[in-house]
Every structure is written in C-alpha cells, then in structure tokens.
Design an enzyme around this catalytic site. Structure first.
Site: not given
Ligand SMILES: *Cc1c(COP(=O)(O)O)cnc(C)c1O
Length: 416
Positions: A101, A123, A390
């Site tokens: 993010k 948000e 992610s």
């Molecule tokens: C917020 C988040 C997501 C989901 O958001 P996307 O916009 O779909 O990437 C996925 N993995 C993590 C670790 C997050 O913090």
C-alpha cells in the site's frame, strides 16, 4: 541466459480510454462539484508522469525509504512440499510499513505536493491504507486526516494509535454501517468542501477516474521489478502469476507489466469467506453483478434492488463489495482468471507458509498462497509461478489465533 525482454504494456497505455472506461467498466460517476477536482488531478498526473524530475524523486524515495526493489524470493521448501512448479514470492511484505500500500500512498502524496496541496485525506477500513498514507504524509510534511468507520475504529485500535503517532488525525464516521464504504463517502464529502488545498489519497484501484489508473501505475512497479528479476534468475517469463484481489491494486500491480505476454497465465484470488451466499463472502465475480459503487461501474455485490450487499472475509483487506473496474474488464475479456478460496483454506495457507518458509503472510496474501497450494502440485516441475506476497502477517496473528485456536482467550494485547 536470455536477455531481459522489456514489456510493451506500459508504453501503449491502451486503457482506460479518454472517459476513464475499461471497456464497459470504470468511468466517473460523481456529483458535479467533484468533476473539477478530478479534472485537475488527471491533468496534474499526466504532467507528472512525463516529468523526469518527478519520476526521479519517486525513484529515490522508493529506493531509500520504501526499500525497493523488494526481493523476488525462491520459496524452496514450499516448492518442495507441493511437488510441482517452482514457486517464487514477490516480497511486498518487506516494503516499509509491511505491504504494497505504501507504493500508492507515497506516489499520491508526492503528486499532491507537486500540485501545491498541503492537506491529505484518506479513507481506511482495517487501517492499513490509513497507516500507509499517514506514513507518507509524515515523510513529506503534509497534514493528514483519515476517515474511519466507528466499527472499524473499535476493531483496529492499534492502527488508530499508529496513525495518531504518525501525526495524523483520525475522524470517526458514525453514518451507515460505520465501516469502509461510509468512510469513503465521508472522505469524498470532505474533498468537495476543501478541494483547493486538499488531495484525496484513494487506497486501491477503485473510485472515479483517474484514481484506478493512478493507483495501478504506482503499483505497477511490482510487476516491472518482478519481470526483470525473473529474467535474471530464470532467463525467461513466468508461466503463472497469482495474487489476491480486494480492490485489486496489488494484483494489477503485479499483472500489468505482463499483460502483453500471452503465455503468462494470471489468476486473481478473491475472498470466498465461509460460503458463496449473500453476506458470507467477498467474491464479486461469483456473487456480484454489473453495478456502480463509489463513482465507478464494475462488478458489485448487491441485492435484486441494487442495494449494496454485506460482505465477509477472515481478511479485512479483501472485504469490499466491489472490485476495481480494470479487473472487471480483464474478467470479461478473459485475460485474467478469477477464483476464490475460503477462510479455512486461507488460514491453512497462512500456517503452511509460516511453517515452511518462516514467513508469516498477511491473511490477504494467504489467499494467494492457498490457491497456489491447489494448482501448483499438478504443474510440471519446470514451470514457474510467482505469488504476490502483498503484505506481512504481523497485523493478523491475533485474528488468526482466534480462528485457529478458538477455545483460548485471545483478549490480551489489543481488544477484539
Ligand atoms: C489492503 C491489502 C490487500 C487488498 O488490497 P488490493 O487493493 O486488492 O491489493 C491485499 N493485501 C494486503 C497485505 C493489504 O494490506
């Protein structure tokens, strides 16, 4: 070794079109008062994108502050345990603040600064995007206000404290269901009232044009790096990419650079929750339909009257009733496959990854891992899979503990 072959995807910019549409999806469905702000943002972004000095500044912060490039890691024990294709993890969990993010928050805050804005709003649901935006705002000396539903504030006290520690103000949203979608509505309202000095940092590839495009472009650094890294390690393209899909920013971030490579299969994994029944999941491509939410047309979970449906997932980051319009386009065109895994499967992936690799993944990322556990064993050993890690799972251990060992008392530490 084959030489690194550059992708042509990003040079073509074939979508969105001039109206911000991805085929039948996307667009800009907002009150007239927001049109000015969105037009201004679009022009500023187009000029920044072409500006070498802006790109250089972004590059320097990515390298020295975020810690990019993040590694592409060969998961040897995970690979061995599955007995199929070679699995690599793209380590966004090692980026500053522990997830992808920050890529978007940093890019948008730099853009805001370039536009002469002094105030940032955002948000947040579980608080991850709020923390990333508060971080980038602290870095750049911008005032930051984060809108968060009262329900979420109660559930995520530590993230609220983090944001305040980083110098941000957290505003409680008491309207509607007091969760993410109400926080987005409040942030949009604030933006209309303060557009001269304020930029709204939207957290994923959703919302009115140009947000899905801007967020995608800032996240596409993931796939650009991964493409270079896999050529360095394997001398060729990967066969399959797997990423979890909430709004869709980490997934499109990994996929985008490979879109033009027809041999690369791409799989987006949504939250299957406890069952594909209304209110029990967030698999927009399985229970959703063509509709509109937060200024864009996409797949939306809704009832027969178009009322936004409630959602559930063990992972807060995947728990959203709609999905980015570019994913809707990829879905309908068949370029990307979408599937879902259940809460239980994700928790299993969470544990297996921790045991086998010493990496505790975010529960969101555990969805991608769980899907890899389903498809990798049937693949040939000479095949290559990249799973997008992610984020890291430190934020999720308490939630996971509640599900994995429900009979114990997990109320110590942060309150439930
Ligand atoms: C917020 C988040 C997501 C989901 O958001 P996307 O916009 O779909 O990437 C996925 N993995 C993590 C670790 C997050 O913090």
């Amino acid at each position: 070794m084959t030489e690194f072959a550059p992708s042509s995807t990003t040079q073509k910019h074939p979508w969105p079109d001039a109206r911000g549409r991805y085929g039948a999806f996307g667009g800009r469905f907002v009150p007239e008062t927001l049109m000015y702000a969105l037009d201004e943002l679009e022009r500023a972004y187009e000029s920044a994108r072409e500006d070498a000095a802006f790109q250089e500044t972004l590059h320097t912060y990515r390298q020295d502050y975020v810690g990019r490039p993040t590694p592409l890691y060969f998961a040897a024990r995970f690979t061995e345990a599955l007995g199929g294709a070679k699995v690599y993890f793209k380590r966004e969990d090692l980026a500053h603040t522990g997830a992808h993010k920050i890529n978007n928050a940093l890019g948008q805050c730099l853009l805001a600064k370039r536009m002469g804005k002094t105030r940032i709003i955002a948000e947040t649901g579980a608080g991850q995007h709020g923390v990333a935006t508060a971080t980038a705002s602290a870095l750049l000396g911008l005032k930051c206000v984060v809108y968060m539903g009262a329900e979420d504030i109660e559930r995520q006290k530590l993230n609220v404290f983090r944001m305040r520690l980083l110098g941000s103000e957290v505003v409680t949203v008491e309207s509607g269901s007091k969760t993410l979608k109400d926080a987005i509505n409040e942030a949009l309202r604030d933006w209309v009232a303060h557009v001269e000095d304020t930029h709204y940092v939207l957290g994923t590839v959703h919302g009115p044009h140009p947000f899905p495009m801007i967020c995608r472009d800032f996240q596409s650094v993931i796939g650009r790096e991964a493409r270079k890294q896999i050529f360095e390690k394997e001398g060729r393209l990967p066969d399959t990419l797997i990423a979890c899909v909430g709004g869709g920013s980490n997934a499109v971030g990994l996929f985008y650079e490979f879109i033009g490579d027809e041999s690369v299969r791409m799989i987006g994994v949504e939250a299957g929750g406890t069952a594909i029944k209304p209110g029990e999941h967030a698999a927009r491509f399985d229970g959703g339909a063509y509709g509109m939410l937060h200024g864009a047309i996409s797949y939306v979970l809704q009832d027969e009257y178009g009322q936004i449906g409630s959602t559930h997932s063990v992972s807060a980051g995947l728990d959203y009733a709609s999905v980015g319009p570019e994913h809707a386009y990829f879905h309908d065109s068949g370029r990307v496959e979408y599937t879902h895994v259940s809460d239980d499967e994700a928790l299993d992936g969470f544990q297996r990854c921790s045991e086998l690799e010493g990496i505790i993944p975010a529960l969101e990322s555990a969805h991608a891992i769980a899907h890899a556990m389903k498809v990798v064993p049937a693949m040939n050993k000479d095949r290559i899979v990249i799973v997008n890690m992610s984020g890291r799972g430190d934020k999720d251990v308490q939630q996971a503990a509640r599900f994995i060992l429900p009979d114990e008392d997990w109320s110590g530490g942060a309150k439930a």
